[in-house]
Every structure is written in structure tokens, then in C-alpha cells.
Write a protein that holds these residues in place. Structure first.
Motif, PDB file in Angstrom:
ATOM      1  N   LEU A   1      52.820  68.287  34.224  1.00  0.00           N
ATOM      2  CA  LEU A   1      53.043  67.534  35.459  1.00  0.00           C
ATOM      3  C   LEU A   1      51.682  67.072  35.960  1.00  0.00           C
ATOM      4  O   LEU A   1      51.065  67.684  36.834  1.00  0.00           O
ATOM      5  N   ASP A   2      51.206  65.995  35.378  1.00  0.00           N
ATOM      6  CA  ASP A   2      49.881  65.467  35.672  1.00  0.00           C
ATOM      7  C   ASP A   2      49.937  63.950  35.526  1.00  0.00           C
ATOM      8  O   ASP A   2      50.461  63.450  34.523  1.00  0.00           O
ATOM      9  N   THR A   3      49.403  63.222  36.493  1.00  0.00           N
ATOM     10  CA  THR A   3      49.470  61.755  36.446  1.00  0.00           C
ATOM     11  C   THR A   3      48.725  61.179  35.247  1.00  0.00           C
ATOM     12  O   THR A   3      48.989  60.054  34.843  1.00  0.00           O
TER      13      THR A   3
ATOM     14  N   ALA B   1      45.433  68.475  42.165  1.00  0.00           N
ATOM     15  CA  ALA B   1      45.277  67.293  43.022  1.00  0.00           C
ATOM     16  C   ALA B   1      46.104  66.123  42.499  1.00  0.00           C
ATOM     17  O   ALA B   1      46.755  65.425  43.263  1.00  0.00           O
ATOM     18  N   ALA B   2      46.071  65.911  41.189  1.00  0.00           N
ATOM     19  CA  ALA B   2      46.782  64.773  40.602  1.00  0.00           C
ATOM     20  C   ALA B   2      48.284  65.017  40.624  1.00  0.00           C
ATOM     21  O   ALA B   2      48.761  66.042  40.170  1.00  0.00           O
ATOM     22  N   GLY B   3      49.018  64.098  41.167  1.00  0.00           N
ATOM     23  CA  GLY B   3      50.461  64.175  41.142  1.00  0.00           C
ATOM     24  C   GLY B   3      51.086  64.942  42.293  1.00  0.00           C
ATOM     25  O   GLY B   3      52.301  65.091  42.342  1.00  0.00           O
ATOM     26  N   ALA B   4      50.306  65.429  43.241  1.00  0.00           N
ATOM     27  CA  ALA B   4      50.855  66.234  44.344  1.00  0.00           C
ATOM     28  C   ALA B   4      51.905  65.450  45.124  1.00  0.00           C
ATOM     29  O   ALA B   4      52.986  65.967  45.431  1.00  0.00           O
TER      30      ALA B   4
ATOM     31  N   LYS C   1      54.271  72.765  33.785  1.00  0.00           N
ATOM     32  CA  LYS C   1      53.189  73.304  34.590  1.00  0.00           C
ATOM     33  C   LYS C   1      52.388  72.164  35.207  1.00  0.00           C
ATOM     34  O   LYS C   1      52.118  71.162  34.555  1.00  0.00           O
ATOM     35  N   ARG C   2      52.024  72.364  36.453  1.00  0.00           N
ATOM     36  CA  ARG C   2      51.112  71.423  37.100  1.00  0.00           C
ATOM     37  C   ARG C   2      49.724  71.683  36.572  1.00  0.00           C
ATOM     38  O   ARG C   2      49.153  72.742  36.799  1.00  0.00           O
TER      39      ARG C   2
ATOM     40  N   MET D   1      63.143  71.526  39.936  1.00  0.00           N
ATOM     41  CA  MET D   1      61.803  71.779  39.409  1.00  0.00           C
ATOM     42  C   MET D   1      61.746  73.248  39.004  1.00  0.00           C
ATOM     43  O   MET D   1      61.720  74.125  39.862  1.00  0.00           O
ATOM     44  N   LEU D   2      61.765  73.520  37.708  1.00  0.00           N
ATOM     45  CA  LEU D   2      61.820  74.894  37.230  1.00  0.00           C
ATOM     46  C   LEU D   2      60.459  75.501  36.939  1.00  0.00           C
ATOM     47  O   LEU D   2      60.373  76.693  36.674  1.00  0.00           O
TER      48      LEU D   2
END
Length: 187
Positions: free
Chosen positions: A26-28, A57-60, A52-53, A74-75
Motif C-alpha cells: 500500500l504505497d503510491t 507518509a505516501a498514500g495516507a 502492508k503500508r 482493509m485487512l
């Protein structure tokens, strides 16, 4: 240990069901969140996001927008053992690469998990998957027509698993060994 804030309870059984699953970072830098929002906009659909994030900061903002939707679950990250029931309950696997150099040189391995779970795949900006399999639909963008076409196909076609099985690490390694031993033979 407390359960994660996004919950880990089983997904409810709904019919008719239109359940899409995205598994990945989960990252832009890697993920085109716009694709996930478009999928969540489909009437009577459900989007399950597993991952996983990678960059806090990216994608918040994008993640927050998805979390606010009632049809998005969102699991967080799951073990392979916990991932299989999620894939089993899905209708379509989603690959949504952000446009850029990373995507241009990327072969998203999650395609094998989706096919092993007998799912058709919608792959956005994943040019390396063009021609891989008839049920891997590579496109530059998501629209309702493409998604409806994919949803109309057989949901759990076992031929997808058989195709994926031919590409396991063991199978590929054996092919490399065979090619090394017999470089002039058609393997």
C-alpha cells in the motif's frame, strides 16, 4: 496481543457477490489507488485489500479514503495461511500498478496466487503480463465494461490453477536444469 484495528473477522457471505481482492504493498510508488477507488464504485461490489503500508507518509490520504467506504475491507498484512481463505472467497484478483519505471520493469508475482486460487485477474498498467493467460486482463485503466466482462466469466475455473501450477518455482527450476543439460532440445 490485541487484534489489528482493521479487523480479521471472516467476510460475510453475500449473494449476488462481486468481491474483488487486492494483495500487495500500500504505497503510491507501487499502487494506483485510483484503480481501487474505481472498483469500490461498482454497485454491489466489495473490495478486500490485503497488504502492508510500506511508506507511512505516501498514500495516507488514499488509504483513509478507502477505509471510509462501507464496501471496502482493509485487512492489513496476512500470512500465506490466512491469505488463502480470502482469495477463496473472492471473485476477481486485482493488480493495480502505479505508472512509472517501477511498474515498467515489474512482473507482479501475485498473479500466480490469484490464478492458483482460480481467480480471473484485472491487471492495470502491468504490461509484463500481456499474453500470459486468457483470464489475465491487462488494461491501462479500469472501467465498468471491462469489470462486468470479467465478472461474467466462470468464477472458479480450475484451468487457472493448472496453468499456475506449471509455473511454480520447482517447475521453473527443473526447466532451467533441463535447458542447461540439453540446450539444443525443445523443452
Amino acid at each position: 496481543m490485541l487484534p489489528p484495528p482493521w479487523g480479521n473477522e471472516p467476510l460475510p457471505d453475500r449473494t449476488p457477490r462481486r468481491r474483488f481482492v487486492y494483495v500487495g504493498a500500500l504505497d503510491t510508488y507501487k499502487l494506483d489507488f485510483r484503480v481501487l477507488h474505481k472498483i469500490a464504485d461498482i454497485p454491489h461490489s466489495e473490495l478486500v485489500v490485503v497488504g502492508k503500508r510500506e511508506n507511512l507518509a505516501a498514500g495516507a490520504e488514499e488509504i483513509s479514503g478507502l477505509q471510509k467506504r462501507t464496501n471496502v475491507r482493509m485487512l492489513g498484512p496476512l500470512s500465506r495461511e490466512d491469505l488463502w481463505p480470502v482469495l477463496r472467497d473472492a471473485d476477481v484478483g486485482v493488480i493495480a500498478l502505479a505508472e512509472g519505471e517501477y511498474s515498467d520493469g515489474s512482473f507482479p508475482l501475485k498473479v500466480w496466487d490469484y490464478l492458483w486460487a482460480c481467480l480471473p485477474v484485472i491487471a492495470v498498467s502491468a504490461t509484463s503480463l500481456v499474453g500470459l493467460h486468457a483470464d489475465v486482463h491487462v488494461t491501462s485503466d479500469v472501467n465498468t465494461d471491462i469489470l462486468e466482462e470479467i465478472l461474467a466469466k466462470e468464477k472458479k475455473d480450475i484451468a487457472r490453477r493448472q496453468f499456475a501450477a506449471a509455473w511454480t518455482s520447482d517447475t521453473r527450476l527443473q526447466r532451467i536444469v533441463d535447458l542447461t543439460r540439453n540446450p539444443n532440445e525443445d523443452n
